[in-house]
Design an enzyme around this catalytic site. Structure first.
Site, PDB file in Angstrom:
ATOM      1  N   ASP A  19      97.895   2.304  95.173  1.00 53.30           N
ATOM      2  CA  ASP A  19      98.873   2.536  96.501  1.00 53.30           C
ATOM      3  C   ASP A  19      99.920   1.650  96.336  1.00 53.30           C
ATOM      4  O   ASP A  19      99.850   0.396  96.114  1.00 53.30           O
ATOM      5  CB  ASP A  19      98.002   2.433  97.649  1.00 53.30           C
ATOM      6  CG  ASP A  19      98.578   3.057  98.858  1.00 53.30           C
ATOM      7  OD1 ASP A  19      99.584   3.973  98.795  1.00 53.30           O
ATOM      8  OD2 ASP A  19      98.171   2.844 100.118  1.00 53.30           O
ATOM      9  N   GLY A  22     105.890   3.596  96.380  1.00 54.84           N
ATOM     10  CA  GLY A  22     106.840   3.993  96.929  1.00 54.84           C
ATOM     11  C   GLY A  22     107.672   2.868  97.950  1.00 54.84           C
ATOM     12  O   GLY A  22     108.545   2.699  98.023  1.00 54.84           O
ATOM     13  N   ARG A  23     106.676   2.150  98.745  1.00 56.72           N
ATOM     14  CA  ARG A  23     107.185   0.855  99.415  1.00 56.72           C
ATOM     15  C   ARG A  23     107.657  -0.190  98.650  1.00 56.72           C
ATOM     16  O   ARG A  23     108.484  -0.806  98.820  1.00 56.72           O
ATOM     17  CB  ARG A  23     106.030   0.408 100.469  1.00 56.72           C
ATOM     18  CG  ARG A  23     105.642   1.131 101.387  1.00 56.72           C
ATOM     19  CD  ARG A  23     104.446   0.586 102.263  1.00 56.72           C
ATOM     20  NE  ARG A  23     103.242   1.428 101.327  1.00 56.72           N
ATOM     21  CZ  ARG A  23     102.033   0.776 101.595  1.00 56.72           C
ATOM     22  NH1 ARG A  23     101.585  -0.465 102.447  1.00 56.72           N
ATOM     23  NH2 ARG A  23     101.026   1.421 101.094  1.00 56.72           N
ATOM     24  N   TRP A  24     107.121  -0.194  97.244  1.00 54.33           N
ATOM     25  CA  TRP A  24     107.584  -1.335  96.226  1.00 54.33           C
ATOM     26  C   TRP A  24     109.120  -0.809  95.959  1.00 54.33           C
ATOM     27  O   TRP A  24     109.949  -1.646  95.833  1.00 54.33           O
ATOM     28  CB  TRP A  24     106.550  -1.270  95.146  1.00 54.33           C
ATOM     29  CG  TRP A  24     107.087  -2.095  93.974  1.00 54.33           C
ATOM     30  CD1 TRP A  24     106.438  -3.419  94.015  1.00 54.33           C
ATOM     31  CD2 TRP A  24     107.926  -1.963  92.809  1.00 54.33           C
ATOM     32  NE1 TRP A  24     107.221  -4.116  92.836  1.00 54.33           N
ATOM     33  CE2 TRP A  24     107.799  -3.141  92.154  1.00 54.33           C
ATOM     34  CE3 TRP A  24     108.627  -1.007  92.579  1.00 54.33           C
ATOM     35  CZ2 TRP A  24     108.719  -3.377  90.989  1.00 54.33           C
ATOM     36  CZ3 TRP A  24     109.472  -0.966  91.254  1.00 54.33           C
ATOM     37  CH2 TRP A  24     109.332  -2.090  90.412  1.00 54.33           C
ATOM     38  N   SER A  64      96.479  13.349  94.669  1.00 56.58           N
ATOM     39  CA  SER A  64      95.508  13.780  95.506  1.00 56.58           C
ATOM     40  C   SER A  64      95.962  15.070  95.940  1.00 56.58           C
ATOM     41  O   SER A  64      96.918  15.706  96.153  1.00 56.58           O
ATOM     42  CB  SER A  64      95.286  12.812  96.795  1.00 56.58           C
ATOM     43  OG  SER A  64      96.123  13.214  97.684  1.00 56.58           O
ATOM     44  N   THR A  65      94.778  15.874  96.723  1.00 58.99           N
ATOM     45  CA  THR A  65      95.073  17.172  97.057  1.00 58.99           C
ATOM     46  C   THR A  65      95.904  17.418  98.291  1.00 58.99           C
ATOM     47  O   THR A  65      96.759  18.324  98.618  1.00 58.99           O
ATOM     48  CB  THR A  65      93.863  17.965  97.641  1.00 58.99           C
ATOM     49  OG1 THR A  65      92.882  16.987  98.198  1.00 58.99           O
ATOM     50  CG2 THR A  65      92.941  18.131  96.311  1.00 58.99           C
ATOM     51  N   GLU A  66      96.119  16.083  98.931  1.00 55.47           N
ATOM     52  CA  GLU A  66      96.974  16.001 100.313  1.00 55.47           C
ATOM     53  C   GLU A  66      98.524  15.544  99.807  1.00 55.47           C
ATOM     54  O   GLU A  66      99.329  15.780 100.420  1.00 55.47           O
ATOM     55  CB  GLU A  66      96.340  14.716 101.115  1.00 55.47           C
ATOM     56  CG  GLU A  66      95.077  15.253 101.798  1.00 55.47           C
ATOM     57  CD  GLU A  66      93.896  15.163 100.874  1.00 55.47           C
ATOM     58  OE1 GLU A  66      93.940  14.316  99.979  1.00 55.47           O
ATOM     59  OE2 GLU A  66      92.955  15.772 101.020  1.00 55.47           O
ATOM     60  N   ASN A  67      98.615  15.096  98.520  1.00 58.98           N
ATOM     61  CA  ASN A  67      99.845  14.740  98.108  1.00 58.98           C
ATOM     62  C   ASN A  67     101.048  15.766  97.997  1.00 58.98           C
ATOM     63  O   ASN A  67     102.206  15.617  97.955  1.00 58.98           O
ATOM     64  CB  ASN A  67      99.918  13.876  96.696  1.00 58.98           C
ATOM     65  CG  ASN A  67      99.378  12.648  96.927  1.00 58.98           C
ATOM     66  OD1 ASN A  67      98.833  11.982  96.044  1.00 58.98           O
ATOM     67  ND2 ASN A  67      99.583  12.049  98.007  1.00 58.98           N
ATOM     68  N   ARG A 187      91.460  -0.719  95.861  1.00 60.52           N
ATOM     69  CA  ARG A 187      92.706  -0.115  96.662  1.00 60.52           C
ATOM     70  C   ARG A 187      93.973  -1.236  97.039  1.00 60.52           C
ATOM     71  O   ARG A 187      93.473  -2.337  97.542  1.00 60.52           O
ATOM     72  CB  ARG A 187      92.540   0.445  97.932  1.00 60.52           C
ATOM     73  CG  ARG A 187      93.557   1.228  98.552  1.00 60.52           C
ATOM     74  CD  ARG A 187      93.680   2.068  99.697  1.00 60.52           C
ATOM     75  NE  ARG A 187      94.668   2.786 100.011  1.00 60.52           N
ATOM     76  CZ  ARG A 187      94.869   4.008 100.693  1.00 60.52           C
ATOM     77  NH1 ARG A 187      93.639   4.607 100.781  1.00 60.52           N
ATOM     78  NH2 ARG A 187      95.923   4.462 100.912  1.00 60.52           N
ATOM     79  N   ILE A 194      89.695   5.000 102.174  1.00 55.55           N
ATOM     80  CA  ILE A 194      89.114   5.376 100.895  1.00 55.55           C
ATOM     81  C   ILE A 194      89.923   6.751 100.355  1.00 55.55           C
ATOM     82  O   ILE A 194      90.240   7.108  99.382  1.00 55.55           O
ATOM     83  CB  ILE A 194      87.656   5.669 100.751  1.00 55.55           C
ATOM     84  CG1 ILE A 194      87.256   6.481 101.858  1.00 55.55           C
ATOM     85  CG2 ILE A 194      87.128   4.484 100.723  1.00 55.55           C
ATOM     86  CD1 ILE A 194      85.561   6.851 101.629  1.00 55.55           C
TER      87      ILE A 194
END
Length: 241
Positions: A19, A22-24, A64-67, A187, A194
């Protein structure tokens, strides 16, 4: 013997929620995909570190499936990155004795990417130095649902007696059926959740939530977390005599 001395224990299987890409990138005034490319390069360093740290299995959460809820530009960029990563890294991974597997639901992925995944798995099938598992279009609940469906089909077909189903049965239907459960889950980026990753498999895993963003996650940080794991007193519900 569950409670081994720390010198004899180390994480055989490390799972990583990568994780902070993007922020990096945004902190450097760059688009989010710039961070994802930097994060992909970091994977090689961590895989190369595994043999010296006696880590046999490493599983990374790539998509992930949410991405799919992210912008169309970012999703398309990530899919392009996955294809590029396989093309660029396939020979090096094979030469280094890395066996690559993919877990997750492939149905929604494009056919070209699926073919490349299949080819990489076949190319590295005989390797055993490090086992790299890439979770792509993966979600823990989705995995359990798909596994339960396959189990139910076997019950309906008379291949499995429902009276014999126990907690040892379902893992045989999971995407990770040939892998040991993770000992340590890391993480990055300071988030302490998680995110639907290896829900069944991580029941007894140790967790490390660290502030470092994934593109800054180094071999030394990885080694420190592995060493820290070895000092933990893991009793698995038991108590010392």
């Amino acid at each position: 013997m569950l409670n081994k001395p720390a010198s004899e224990t180390g994480p055989r299987h490390v799972a990583i929620i990568m994780d902070g890409n993007g922020r990096w990138a945004q902190a450097r005034g760059r688009p989010r995909l710039f961070g994802h490319h930097a994060g992909a390069r970091r994977v090689r360093e961590i895989v190369e570190a595994c043999p010296d740290l006696r880590v046999k299995y490493v599983t990374i959460f790539a998509f992930s499936t949410e991405n799919w809820k992210r912008t169309q530009v970012e999703v398309a960029g990530l899919m392009s990155l996955f294809r590029r990563y396989i093309t660029k890294e396939a020979k090096a991974l094979h030469d280094e004795g890395v066996r690559v597997r993919f877990i997750g639901d492939r149905v929604r992925l494009d056919k070209k990417l699926i073919a490349m995944m299949d080819e990489l798995e076949l190319l590295t099938a005989e390797n055993d130095r490090v086992h790299l598992t890439i979770a792509l279009n993966y979600g823990g609940r989705d995995e359990v649902a798909r596994a339960t469906k396959r189990l139910a089909q076997d019950v309906a077909a008379g291949k499995l007696n429902p009276e014999e189903v126990d907690e040892e049965t379902l893992p045989r239907y999971l995407d990770t059926c040939v892998l040991p459960d993770p000992d340590l889950v890391i993480r990055t980026s300071g988030e302490a959740r998680i995110s639907n990753f290896l829900l069944w498999q991580s029941a007894y895993a140790e967790y490390e939530f660290i502030d470092t963003l994934w593109p800054d996650f180094s071999r030394d940080i990885f080694a420190d977390l592995v060493k820290k794991y070895g000092a933990r007193d893991r009793r698995f519900g038991a108590v010392k005599a």
